[in-house]
Scaffold this motif. Structure first.
Motif, PDB file in Angstrom:
ATOM      1  N   PRO A  24       0.806  -1.218   0.000  1.00 35.83           N
ATOM      2  CA  PRO A  24       0.000   0.000   0.000  1.00 35.83           C
ATOM      3  C   PRO A  24       0.844   1.275   0.000  1.00 35.83           C
ATOM      4  O   PRO A  24       0.473   2.261  -0.636  1.00 35.83           O
ATOM      5  N   ARG A  25       1.978   1.238   0.685  1.00 35.27           N
ATOM      6  CA  ARG A  25       2.822   2.436   0.731  1.00 35.27           C
ATOM      7  C   ARG A  25       3.327   2.808  -0.654  1.00 35.27           C
ATOM      8  O   ARG A  25       3.355   3.981  -1.036  1.00 35.27           O
ATOM      9  N   ALA A  26       3.711   1.787  -1.429  1.00 35.71           N
ATOM     10  CA  ALA A  26       4.190   2.053  -2.790  1.00 35.71           C
ATOM     11  C   ALA A  26       3.065   2.609  -3.661  1.00 35.71           C
ATOM     12  O   ALA A  26       3.282   3.530  -4.460  1.00 35.71           O
ATOM     13  N   LEU A  27       1.875   2.063  -3.509  1.00 32.06           N
ATOM     14  CA  LEU A  27       0.747   2.561  -4.289  1.00 32.06           C
ATOM     15  C   LEU A  27       0.427   4.008  -3.938  1.00 32.06           C
ATOM     16  O   LEU A  27       0.093   4.814  -4.813  1.00 32.06           O
ATOM     17  N   ARG A  28       0.534   4.349  -2.653  1.00 34.81           N
ATOM     18  CA  ARG A  28       0.303   5.740  -2.248  1.00 34.81           C
ATOM     19  C   ARG A  28       1.365   6.661  -2.839  1.00 34.81           C
ATOM     20  O   ARG A  28       1.070   7.783  -3.276  1.00 34.81           O
ATOM     21  N   VAL A  56       4.421  -2.033 -13.378  1.00 37.09           N
ATOM     22  CA  VAL A  56       5.843  -2.351 -13.296  1.00 37.09           C
ATOM     23  C   VAL A  56       6.252  -2.625 -11.857  1.00 37.09           C
ATOM     24  O   VAL A  56       7.076  -3.506 -11.581  1.00 37.09           O
ATOM     25  N   GLN A  57       5.663  -1.907 -10.917  1.00 33.05           N
ATOM     26  CA  GLN A  57       6.038  -2.062  -9.511  1.00 33.05           C
ATOM     27  C   GLN A  57       5.664  -3.434  -8.976  1.00 33.05           C
ATOM     28  O   GLN A  57       6.163  -3.865  -7.952  1.00 33.05           O
ATOM     29  N   THR A  62      12.824  -1.487  -7.568  1.00 32.13           N
ATOM     30  CA  THR A  62      13.255  -0.100  -7.760  1.00 32.13           C
ATOM     31  C   THR A  62      12.413   0.818  -6.890  1.00 32.13           C
ATOM     32  O   THR A  62      11.171   0.701  -6.891  1.00 32.13           O
ATOM     33  N   PRO A  63      13.022   1.721  -6.138  1.00 32.15           N
ATOM     34  CA  PRO A  63      12.241   2.666  -5.333  1.00 32.15           C
ATOM     35  C   PRO A  63      11.238   3.416  -6.195  1.00 32.15           C
ATOM     36  O   PRO A  63      11.528   3.788  -7.334  1.00 32.15           O
ATOM     37  N   VAL A  64      10.069   3.632  -5.650  1.00 37.64           N
ATOM     38  CA  VAL A  64       8.990   4.261  -6.424  1.00 37.64           C
ATOM     39  C   VAL A  64       9.418   5.610  -6.976  1.00 37.64           C
ATOM     40  O   VAL A  64       9.157   5.939  -8.135  1.00 37.64           O
ATOM     41  N   SER A  65      10.086   6.410  -6.169  1.00 36.40           N
ATOM     42  CA  SER A  65      10.481   7.753  -6.616  1.00 36.40           C
ATOM     43  C   SER A  65      11.422   7.680  -7.813  1.00 36.40           C
ATOM     44  O   SER A  65      11.315   8.486  -8.750  1.00 36.40           O
ATOM     45  N   ASP A  66      12.332   6.706  -7.822  1.00 33.07           N
ATOM     46  CA  ASP A  66      13.256   6.548  -8.950  1.00 33.07           C
ATOM     47  C   ASP A  66      12.512   6.095 -10.208  1.00 33.07           C
ATOM     48  O   ASP A  66      12.768   6.591 -11.313  1.00 33.07           O
ATOM     49  N   LEU A  67      11.609   5.126 -10.043  1.00 29.50           N
ATOM     50  CA  LEU A  67      10.839   4.641 -11.176  1.00 29.50           C
ATOM     51  C   LEU A  67       9.964   5.745 -11.756  1.00 29.50           C
ATOM     52  O   LEU A  67       9.930   5.966 -12.966  1.00 29.50           O
TER      53      LEU A  67
END
Length: 333
Positions: A24-28, A56-57, A62-67
């Motif tokens: 959920p954190r990545a989706l946020r 892709v996630q 890969t960190p979300v911010s980088d992607l």
């Protein structure tokens, strides 16, 4: 070419456990990400970028911010500079990715360029793997269906046969209109579904389209493609969509749905290839590039790089005559 579809819904439901499910954190983070470029540009591409990032996630650490930073910059270039539709199969082609690295990242170090390339190719591979395509990045020659290949005269004749072979008057009219708007004006799906009969001027200078939406512009239609559009305007009447007159929404899938459900075997139209055919026609006949850029909704010359390989080599006399030309300093009085 294998298709690259959206599969994040399956991923989020756990249908693809081997790919993993973004926490959920990545989706946020994907939803909250805001790039450092004008808000109106981000608004135009944000949903597409987020959909791709969620997919892709599912299969990357890969960190979300980088992607997101790489995807946002790449999609912005494709949409704003290269004039590419927000379509995965076209946008995530390896040659388009390479063009972005070569022409849109001049200030990046060699290492950063390599990182961008790697992340974009990995994103493409993730989407392909989800479809079971098993396709990797070895260079391959252009196939007849390649979206960057123009249509030959024989293929255009076959497309006319396809359009005239549809089973109803309405479908025949829509098919003919689709070909005319693509090969005669270089319109994309999003342009076509918004075009109404009131946006079309028919006068002594021909047919002029007023395209609305994110790439608003005026586009004169090639003379050889005017008649199907004139016929559609006359048949449909004022204030209605010129393609799919009974539609009540701007659904970009209306074009692909017509093609997918159309009757007949053999060649069926690709709007990307119709647009390529239109652009290459103008480049071949010497249409002034600033005029073509304006009509195509393209903002920089870089967008034409991908087309140059399809232009014929001029013979020696043609080359010299064109570049010699009249002197701008000549006294024409």
């Amino acid at each position: 070419m294998p298709s690259i579809h959206r599969y994040s819904d399956d991923c989020h439901r756990g249908v693809l456990p081997e790919q993993g499910t973004p926490p959920p954190r990545a989706l946020r983070q994907i939803e909250d990400y805001t790039p450092n470029f004008p808000a109106q540009h981000w608004d135009a591409i944000a949903n597409f970028v987020r959909d791709v990032a969620r997919d892709v996630q599912c299969a990357t650490s890969t960190p979300v911010s980088d992607l997101m930073s790489v995807l946002a910059r790449y999609v912005l270039w494709a949409w704003q500079t290269a004039g590419i539709d927000l379509d995965r199969e076209t946008l995530f082609r390896p040659d388009v990715i390479e063009e972005f690295i070569d022409h849109a990242c001049p200030t990046l170090t060699s290492s950063s360029r390599g990182t961008y390339r790697s992340r974009l190719l990995r994103a493409r591979q993730t989407l392909l793997d989800a479809e079971g395509a098993g396709v990797h990045f070895d260079p391959t020659p252009l196939s007849p269906a390649d979206p960057m290949r123009l249509y030959s005269l024989q293929e255009l004749s076959a497309l006319h046969t396809w359009a005239s072979g549809q089973h109803t008057v309405t479908r025949r009219r829509d098919a003919a209109t689709l070909l005319a708007l693509g090969a005669g004006a270089g319109l994309a799906s999003e342009d076509i579904v918004r075009l109404k009969t009131d946006d079309i001027t028919i006068d002594g200078l021909g047919v002029l389209l007023k395209v609305t939406g994110r790439r608003a512009r005026l586009v004169p239609v090639l003379e050889t493609w005017e008649q199907p559009i004139i016929d559609a305007v006359m048949a449909i009447g004022p204030g209605l969509p010129v393609f799919g007159a009974q539609r009540t929404s701007f659904n970009n899938n209306a074009v692909s749905n017509l093609v997918a459900r159309s009757s007949g075997v053999g060649i069926k139209p690709s709007l990307q290839r119709l647009r390529v055919t239109w652009i290459l026609h103008h480049l071949n006949v010497g249409t002034p590039v600033p005029h073509l850029m304006k009509a195509a909704g393209i903002e920089t010359l870089d967008a034409f790089d991908r087309y140059l390989r399809f232009l014929p080599e001029p013979d020696a006399n043609e080359f010299r005559t064109a570049l010699r030309g009249p002197s701008p300093m000549e006294d024409n009085s």
